[in-house]
Design an enzyme around this catalytic site. Structure first.
Site, PDB file in Angstrom:
ATOM      1  N   LYS A  65       4.800   7.400  -5.178  1.00 47.19           N
ATOM      2  CA  LYS A  65       5.008   8.840  -5.413  1.00 47.19           C
ATOM      3  C   LYS A  65       5.523   9.555  -4.159  1.00 47.19           C
ATOM      4  CE  LYS A  65       1.811   9.280  -9.255  1.00 47.19           C
ATOM      5  NZ  LYS A  65       0.612   9.866  -9.816  1.00 47.19           N
ATOM      6  N   LYS A  96      25.988 -19.931 -19.530  1.00 44.18           N
ATOM      7  CA  LYS A  96      24.637 -19.350 -19.557  1.00 44.18           C
ATOM      8  C   LYS A  96      24.045 -19.517 -18.161  1.00 44.18           C
ATOM      9  CE  LYS A  96      20.054 -19.947 -21.630  1.00 44.18           C
ATOM     10  NZ  LYS A  96      19.185 -20.854 -22.377  1.00 44.18           N
ATOM     11  N   HIS A 129      20.089 -23.215 -14.751  1.00 38.44           N
ATOM     12  CA  HIS A 129      18.845 -22.464 -14.511  1.00 38.44           C
ATOM     13  C   HIS A 129      18.406 -22.665 -13.071  1.00 38.44           C
ATOM     14  CE1 HIS A 129      18.954 -23.632 -18.750  1.00 38.44           C
ATOM     15  NE2 HIS A 129      18.270 -22.537 -18.996  1.00 38.44           N
ATOM     16  N   ASP A 152       1.976  15.724 -13.025  1.00 33.94           N
ATOM     17  CA  ASP A 152       0.525  15.447 -13.040  1.00 33.94           C
ATOM     18  C   ASP A 152      -0.241  16.745 -12.804  1.00 33.94           C
ATOM     19  OD1 ASP A 152       0.736  12.707 -13.296  1.00 33.94           O
ATOM     20  OD2 ASP A 152       0.712  12.323 -11.144  1.00 33.94           O
TER      21      ASP A 152
HETATM   22  P1  NAP Z   1      -4.253   6.180  -5.439  1.00 31.28           P
HETATM   23  O1  NAP Z   1      -3.320   7.100  -4.771  1.00 31.28           O
HETATM   24  O2  NAP Z   1      -4.121   4.720  -5.220  1.00 31.28           O
HETATM   25  O3  NAP Z   1      -5.748   6.608  -5.049  1.00 31.28           O
HETATM   26  C1  NAP Z   1      -6.855   5.890  -5.532  1.00 31.28           C
HETATM   27  C2  NAP Z   1      -8.146   6.545  -5.073  1.00 31.28           C
HETATM   28  O4  NAP Z   1      -9.215   5.828  -5.663  1.00 31.28           O
HETATM   29  C3  NAP Z   1      -8.352   6.517  -3.576  1.00 31.28           C
HETATM   30  O5  NAP Z   1      -9.025   7.681  -3.181  1.00 31.28           O
HETATM   31  C4  NAP Z   1      -9.269   5.285  -3.412  1.00 31.28           C
HETATM   32  O6  NAP Z   1     -10.106   5.378  -2.286  1.00 31.28           O
HETATM   33  C5  NAP Z   1     -10.095   5.366  -4.638  1.00 31.28           C
HETATM   34  N1  NAP Z   1     -10.650   4.082  -5.030  1.00 31.28           N
HETATM   35  C6  NAP Z   1      -9.977   3.079  -5.650  1.00 31.28           C
HETATM   36  N2  NAP Z   1     -10.794   2.038  -5.878  1.00 31.28           N
HETATM   37  C7  NAP Z   1     -12.012   2.397  -5.390  1.00 31.28           C
HETATM   38  C8  NAP Z   1     -13.276   1.753  -5.335  1.00 31.28           C
HETATM   39  N3  NAP Z   1     -13.451   0.532  -5.839  1.00 31.28           N
HETATM   40  N4  NAP Z   1     -14.310   2.414  -4.779  1.00 31.28           N
HETATM   41  C9  NAP Z   1     -14.143   3.654  -4.287  1.00 31.28           C
HETATM   42  N5  NAP Z   1     -12.981   4.324  -4.296  1.00 31.28           N
HETATM   43  C10 NAP Z   1     -11.925   3.700  -4.849  1.00 31.28           C
HETATM   44  O7  NAP Z   1      -4.213   6.404  -7.034  1.00 31.28           O
HETATM   45  P2  NAP Z   1      -3.835   7.727  -7.849  1.00 31.28           P
HETATM   46  O8  NAP Z   1      -2.381   7.771  -8.145  1.00 31.28           O
HETATM   47  O9  NAP Z   1      -4.452   8.891  -7.183  1.00 31.28           O
HETATM   48  O10 NAP Z   1      -4.558   7.402  -9.247  1.00 31.28           O
HETATM   49  C11 NAP Z   1      -5.968   7.416  -9.334  1.00 31.28           C
HETATM   50  C12 NAP Z   1      -6.407   7.290 -10.777  1.00 31.28           C
HETATM   51  O11 NAP Z   1      -5.903   8.377 -11.530  1.00 31.28           O
HETATM   52  C13 NAP Z   1      -5.829   6.058 -11.486  1.00 31.28           C
HETATM   53  O12 NAP Z   1      -6.761   5.025 -11.446  1.00 31.28           O
HETATM   54  C14 NAP Z   1      -5.564   6.499 -12.916  1.00 31.28           C
HETATM   55  O13 NAP Z   1      -6.561   6.016 -13.776  1.00 31.28           O
HETATM   56  C15 NAP Z   1      -5.663   7.998 -12.865  1.00 31.28           C
HETATM   57  N6  NAP Z   1      -4.390   8.598 -13.316  1.00 31.28           N
HETATM   58  C16 NAP Z   1      -4.431   9.325 -14.453  1.00 31.28           C
HETATM   59  C17 NAP Z   1      -3.298   9.936 -14.919  1.00 31.28           C
HETATM   60  C18 NAP Z   1      -3.350  10.702 -16.193  1.00 31.28           C
HETATM   61  O14 NAP Z   1      -2.318  11.220 -16.597  1.00 31.28           O
HETATM   62  N7  NAP Z   1      -4.489  10.821 -16.822  1.00 31.28           N
HETATM   63  C19 NAP Z   1      -2.094   9.839 -14.202  1.00 31.28           C
HETATM   64  C20 NAP Z   1      -2.080   9.092 -13.032  1.00 31.28           C
HETATM   65  C21 NAP Z   1      -3.247   8.490 -12.596  1.00 31.28           C
HETATM   66  P3  NAP Z   1      -9.626   4.939  -0.812  1.00 31.28           P
HETATM   67  O15 NAP Z   1      -8.916   6.127  -0.242  1.00 31.28           O
HETATM   68  O16 NAP Z   1     -10.870   4.597  -0.125  1.00 31.28           O
HETATM   69  O17 NAP Z   1      -8.705   3.764  -1.008  1.00 31.28           O
END
Ligand code: NAP
Length: 514
Positions: free
Chosen positions: A309, A158, A132, A350
């Site tokens: 992404k 192992k 290990h 998405d």
């Molecule tokens: P991302 O690219 O990391 O973007 C996150 C966004 O949230 C940015 O605009 C960020 O602002 C903002 N943010 C995060 N924490 C914050 C805080 N404490 N205060 C203010 N703004 C904040 O993420 P993403 O891929 O777009 O995903 C965003 C959300 O979408 C996820 O949390 C998830 O719940 C949801 N989602 C849903 C699905 C679905 O199928 N329903 C799929 C994927 C994601 P800044 O630019 O200032 O950092």
């Protein structure tokens, strides 16, 4: 012979051991590993009693491995070397199927002589020679494996090491792929979890799983229930095709649960894994290159999430793949498929899932819409809203990021403070504010919400966020992120299998899990 699930029995006394053995058997253990180094007041008689307990407690006798692990190799209690060897030799006399000794301790001539003598006198019983590394990879795992084989050709080698990055797992996979016969190879740690699951596809002799989280004996060990119910253990074979979600973090992702349930229901020989790829573009590219070069691993499709992404889009473009035009415009890919002739195809499911969820509630033409957030999901949604003719204002914490996205799609931008003057008829949260475990947070204070709004939260865990609850209290219409999640997962499943999934099963699986 198919890989067996060995369940460690790590008990301080016989009563605890009896309980653990019963639970292991009823959970589907195929082998028991008696970790005698966990026993308090260890003695040869105690070990003999433990073996007798294990024999008596199971209806059909399960093969037994007796281990008395050296503390330097992850043992629980620091027992003297002579006693540990005596435990193993007496276990052989008691007729156990396997004893496990550290390869490093077998190198001592005294230990080796005692074990070789006991092995030659035993009517049955095989020797597992284990090594290990709890810190990192072995300097040369191929050479180490060869040494163990040469030292005692009848032994089962192992080799277990800590993977500090998912890319560290490839050496374990290569060793399993390039060798045959009985050998046990896997990685410890959170990123090593996949090696414990695909051990069966790669025909490792055993994998180890615990009866519950409390009783795990090594970092990254799954429970037998997780292995069997989430990761489809009983249906994995050499032909199983692999899929998974790449992201960082991915531990919270419900995609493995959902896709594996749907694969099982559709009778597909496919397995979906959590693929924690930490780091940036370099680590992501290395991981993808490795899984596609090693086509014997059988990866045929991937979901991609934060923060990869954009990396996924660039990887597919640079590797002469085909990117769906919309994914190219959004600048983000959440699905990669390995198509005919191993050509990569990239999609963004998405986008359509979000637009389907919104389109079911409102007519978007000229509709004032507020999008909170400017990340990957926001970008997909802004692209869709703009195309449908909505008047979008983006609100974001980081001003430059918000302004950039607004400029790209010809929308307005406002800082988060301006939410106080919210006039939009459609409000969409694309941030993680309010996501589990921070379920008491909301991106839009309740006072700013109005009856004539449609409020969509892309967060799906929890399904009813504080934002949605407060919107409902105001009489507004709401759209759950779960609807979007199911939509994007259903589109991915179709790309993975060519079949439409049972979306009711998806919903039920998610709600049960959450
Ligand atoms: P991302 O690219 O990391 O973007 C996150 C966004 O949230 C940015 O605009 C960020 O602002 C903002 N943010 C995060 N924490 C914050 C805080 N404490 N205060 C203010 N703004 C904040 O993420 P993403 O891929 O777009 O995903 C965003 C959300 O979408 C996820 O949390 C998830 O719940 C949801 N989602 C849903 C699905 C679905 O199928 N329903 C799929 C994927 C994601 P800044 O630019 O200032 O950092």
């Amino acid at each position: 012979m198919a890989t067996k699930i060995a369940v460690p029995i790590a008990a301080g006394n016989l009563d605890q051991a009896r309980q653990q053995i019963k639970t292991a058997e009823s959970s589907g253990a195929e082998m028991l590993e008696l970790r005698t180094d966990y026993l308090e007041n260890l003695s040869v008689d105690l070990v003999k009693s433990l073996i007798a307990e294990a024999r008596a407690a199971t209806l059909a006798p399960l093969p037994i491995i007796v281990t008395c692990r050296d503390i330097r190799q992850g043992g629980a209690i620091d027992y003297p070397g002579r006693l540990r060897i005596e435990v193993l030799t007496e276990a052989l006399k008691a007729g156990v199927e396997f004893i496990d000794l550290e390869y490093e301790n077998f190198l001592s001539s005294e230990n080796q002589e005692r074990i070789r003598r006991a092995m030659s006198q035993a009517s049955k019983g095989r020797l597992i020679l284990s090594t290990h590394n709890f810190e990192t990879k072995f300097p040369n795992i191929v050479k180490l494996h060869r040494h163990i084989q040469t030292l005692y050709p009848a032994a089962i080698p192992k080799l277990v090491y800590k993977a500090n990055h998912i890319n560290d797992c490839f050496e374990a996979f290569d060793l399993l792929h390039k060798t045959s016969g009985e050998r046990i190879v896997f990685c410890m740690g959170q990123v090593g979890v996949i090696s414990r699951i695909i051990a069966k596809k790669l025909n490792s002799f055993v994998t180890f799983a615990s009866i519950d989280d409390k009783n795990a004996t090594a970092p990254g060990q799954l429970t037998i229930e997780q292995l069997k119910t989430i990761y489809r253990w009983d249906s994995i074979d050499a032909d199983t095709k692999l899929y998974g979600v790449i992201g960082s973090p991915v531990g919270h992702s419900i995609s493995p649960v959902v896709h594996n349930a749907c694969f099982a229901e559709a009778g597909e020989n496919k397995l979906y894994l959590p693929l924690l790829v930490e780091g940036g573009r370099d680590e992501f590219d290395y991981f993808l290159r490795q899984i596609f070069i090693k086509n014997w691993l059988g990866f045929r499709g991937l979901s991609v999430t934060i923060p990869h992404k954009e990396n996924a889009l660039n990887f597919v473009k640079e590797n002469h793949g085909v990117v769906e035009p919309l994914a190219e415009k959004i600048g983000a890919v959440n699905t990669i498929i390995v198509g005919p002739n191993d050509i990569l195809f990239a999609y963004n499911t998405d986008y359509s899932a979000a637009m389907d969820a919104i389109g079911s509630k409102v007519d978007l033409k000229n509709l004032p819409a507020a999008v909170i957030g400017a990340g990957g999901v926001a970008k997909a949604i802004v692209a869709g809203l703009s195309q449908a003719g909505a008047k979008v204002t983006i609100y974001n914490r980081t001003i430059e990021r918000g302004e950039k996205l607004a400029a790209e799609f010809g929308c307005e931008f406002a800082p988060l403070d301006n939410l106080a003057n919210l006039e939009a008829k459609l409000v969409i949260n694309c941030t993680s504010i309010g996501m589990y475990p921070n379920i008491d947070e909301t991106p839009v204070p309740g006072d700013y919400l109005k009856k004539d709004m449609v409020v969509f939260d892309t967060i799906y865990n929890p399904p009813r966020t504080l934002l949605l609850k407060q919107a409902e209290e105001k009489g507004a219409q709401t759209i759950e992120g779960l609807l979007m999640f199911i939509g994007q997962a259903a589109a991915q499943f179709k790309l993975f299998t060519g079949k439409a999934p049972d979306t009711k099963l998806m919903r039920k699986t998610i709600l049960n899990y959450l």
